[in-house]
Motif scaffolding. Structure first.
Motif, PDB file in Angstrom:
ATOM      1  N   ALA A 261       0.825  -1.209   0.000  1.00  0.00           N
ATOM      2  CA  ALA A 261       0.000   0.000   0.000  1.00  0.00           C
ATOM      3  C   ALA A 261       0.861   1.261   0.000  1.00  0.00           C
ATOM      4  O   ALA A 261       0.515   2.253  -0.649  1.00  0.00           O
ATOM      5  N   GLU A 262       1.991   1.216   0.693  1.00  0.00           N
ATOM      6  CA  GLU A 262       2.895   2.369   0.713  1.00  0.00           C
ATOM      7  C   GLU A 262       3.527   2.574  -0.657  1.00  0.00           C
ATOM      8  O   GLU A 262       3.643   3.701  -1.137  1.00  0.00           O
TER       9      GLU A 262
ATOM     10  N   TRP B 145       2.317   1.672  -3.652  1.00  0.00           N
ATOM     11  CA  TRP B 145       1.335   2.145  -4.633  1.00  0.00           C
ATOM     12  C   TRP B 145       0.837   3.550  -4.331  1.00  0.00           C
ATOM     13  O   TRP B 145       0.301   4.226  -5.214  1.00  0.00           O
ATOM     14  N   ALA B 146       1.013   4.028  -3.099  1.00  0.00           N
ATOM     15  CA  ALA B 146       0.586   5.383  -2.752  1.00  0.00           C
ATOM     16  C   ALA B 146       1.617   6.438  -3.179  1.00  0.00           C
ATOM     17  O   ALA B 146       1.304   7.619  -3.211  1.00  0.00           O
TER      18      ALA B 146
END
Length: 73
Positions: free
Chosen positions: A25-26, A28-29
């Motif tokens: 998630a980090e 892709w953010a």
């Protein structure tokens, strides 16, 4: 996908997830500029997208072409 075809997503993911130890998630953010800086490029090395490249991306990936764009209201 090879680098010649576009971004080397597999290579970028390997570096992000394994070397930088980011959670998915980090990773892709992050924006491409943020990832480039984390990989050692200075802020001055990260080039802004020019108008012609932006227009090419708009033509290739128009908003709402697949019906996914949300309508306000």
């Amino acid at each position: 996908m090879s680098v010649r075809d576009g971004l080397d997503w597999a290579g970028l993911m390997r570096v992000g997830l394994h070397q930088l130890r980011l959670r998915p998630a980090e990773f892709w953010a992050l924006t491409p500029a943020e990832l480039a800086i984390m990989l050692g490029e200075s802020a001055s090395d990260v080039r802004a997208m020019g108008r012609s490249r932006f227009e090419a991306l708009l033509a290739r990936f128009p908003d709402g072409a697949d019906g996914s764009e949300r309508k306000n209201g």
